[in-house]
Design an enzyme around this catalytic site. Structure first.
Site, mmCIF file in Angstrom:
data_model
loop_
_atom_site.group_PDB
_atom_site.id
_atom_site.type_symbol
_atom_site.label_atom_id
_atom_site.label_comp_id
_atom_site.label_asym_id
_atom_site.label_seq_id
_atom_site.Cartn_x
_atom_site.Cartn_y
_atom_site.Cartn_z
ATOM 1 N N GLY A 113 0.850 -1.195 0.000
ATOM 2 C CA GLY A 113 0.000 0.000 0.000
ATOM 3 C C GLY A 113 0.883 1.241 0.000
ATOM 4 O O GLY A 113 2.079 1.162 -0.316
ATOM 5 N N GLY A 115 2.408 3.056 2.279
ATOM 6 C CA GLY A 115 3.653 3.053 3.056
ATOM 7 C C GLY A 115 4.754 2.268 2.355
ATOM 8 O O GLY A 115 5.878 2.762 2.161
ATOM 9 N N ASP A 138 -8.298 -1.165 1.745
ATOM 10 C CA ASP A 138 -8.845 0.191 1.906
ATOM 11 C C ASP A 138 -9.180 0.869 0.572
ATOM 12 O O ASP A 138 -9.918 1.842 0.549
ATOM 13 C CB ASP A 138 -7.845 1.082 2.653
ATOM 14 N N GLN A 285 -12.154 -8.752 7.940
ATOM 15 C CA GLN A 285 -12.228 -8.160 6.588
ATOM 16 C C GLN A 285 -10.983 -8.426 5.756
ATOM 17 O O GLN A 285 -10.993 -8.322 4.544
ATOM 18 C CB GLN A 285 -12.356 -6.627 6.699
#
Ligand code: F6P
Length: 359
Positions: A113, A115, A138, A285
């Site tokens: 992601g 980072g 996300d 999730q």
């Protein structure tokens, strides 16, 4: 191209193994060896490298998580041997470059992601041949319409909402579902619309408690004695702050969000007089098998990243734009989050069918 390496960094998500498999299988057909780096950039610093052949990726397509392991703490540019300890951080980027050189790796494919891709971009400016592959439940990575993992997470949240509906209706309760997403409301908006929520609270639209109470009361007046509220973990009241579960020192993203569901639960119960319960979906999730859409996107991303490496298109990230997988400069995607815009089409649809967005 004779040998490339792959690592997975940041929080895991469904589809990581599908990408690794696509990278290994497509490379093998082109006579390229693949080396796996364990536990993200930690393994790159420590030299934790393993060979990946077609046999080692056999059967992993439907499995969640990552066979390589991952971490959302380790940054080689400010590194701690014992994560979270009191010891000062040090720049170990040189070790990464030496390890890559030692294993004669010609390209590094970084799956991560924001980072992890920021670290990848820093290495790219140091001359490392890097291709980025965006992942996260996300869906907040800039320059790509979609990240893999998102669709599986949304589906799980939607199934949870279906379950909450039956118990909410039976007990005439308000049920709140707290979902992940950091500072972006993609999971909340998509699962909320798909799961028939009455109120959806996203970080992009600070909420007004009066609007929420009004929406729930209006339902009661129409004979609907239950309501379903989806709250993104990053949702916050107008003029107020996000709810923080804890601060994790030494992490690039030290704030761990959490607790908005419980906060809303007390307030909604007190203001509406309706019995209210809150459920936190949490890491459920992120786990489990990737859905079809995520398996397909992962496979396409993995293959495109190998193709980019072969063509020498480094410092780039594979991205979905419209229906096509393309390449975008890594630095177009990092240090910025893709948030829900006020003119987002699904947001408009949600409002148009009477969903309260908290404002
Ligand atoms: O970025 C993915 C994500 O699952 C976020 O939605 C969530 O805020 C965070 O990671 C949780 O991080 P951790 O794995 O440290 O609990």
């Amino acid at each position: 191209m004779k040998r490339l390496a792959v690592l997975t960094g940041g929080g895991d998500c469904p589809g990581l193994n599908a990408v690794i498999r696509a990278i290994v299988k497509s490379s093998a057909l082109k006579g390229i060896e693949v080396v796996g780096i364990c536990d993200g950039f930690r393994g790159a610093v420590e030299g934790d490298f393993i060979p990946l052949d077609v046999k080692s990726v056999s059967g992993i397509l439907p499995h969640g998580g990552t066979i390589l392991g991952t971490t959302n703490r380790d940054n080689p540019f400010s590194y701690q041997s014992k994560p979270g300890s009191q010891e000062p951080t040090e720049d170990r980027s040189g070790d990464v470059l030496r390890n890559i050189c030692k294993h004669q790796i010609e390209a590094l494919l970084v799956i991560g992601g924001d980072g992890t891709l920021s670290i990848a971009s820093k290495f790219s400016t140091l001359g490392l041949s890097v291709v980025g592959i965006p992942k996260t439940i996300d869906n907040d990575v800039m320059a790509t319409d979609l990240t893999f993992g998102f669709q599986s997470a949304v589906n799980y949240a939607q199934e949870a909402l279906d379950r909450l509906h039956t118990t909410a209706e039976s007990h005439h309760r308000v049920m709140i579902l707290e979902v992940m997403g950091r500072n972006a409301g993609w999971i909340a908006l998509h699962s909320g619309v798909a799961g028939g929520a009455d109120v959806i609270l996203i970080p992009e639209i600070p909420y007004d408690m009066d609007a929420i109470v009004l929406a729930i009361r209006a339902r009661v007046e129409k004979g609907k004695r239950f309501s379903i509220v989806v709250a993104a973990e990053g949702a916050k009241p107008k003029g107020g702050e996000v709810t923080i579960e804890k601060i994790i020192k030494g992490r690039p993203e030290p704030i761990k969000l959490g607790g908005i569901g419980a906060r809303l639960c007390g307030e909604i119960e007190a203001l509406t007089g309706l019995e209210t319960r809150s459920t936190v979906l949490g890491h459920l999730q992120r786990g489990g098998s990737p859905l079809t859409g995520d398996r397909l996107l992962s496979t396409r991303f993995g293959v495109s990243a190998v193709e980019a490496a072969i063509r020498g298109q480094f410092g780039q990230m594979v991205a979905l734009q419209g229906n096509r997988v393309t390449l975008v400069p890594l630095d177009e995607s990092i240090n910025r989050q893709k948030l829900i815009a006020p003119d987002d089409e699904l947001l408009f649809a949600a409002r148009s069918i009477g969903i309260c967005m908290g404002d």
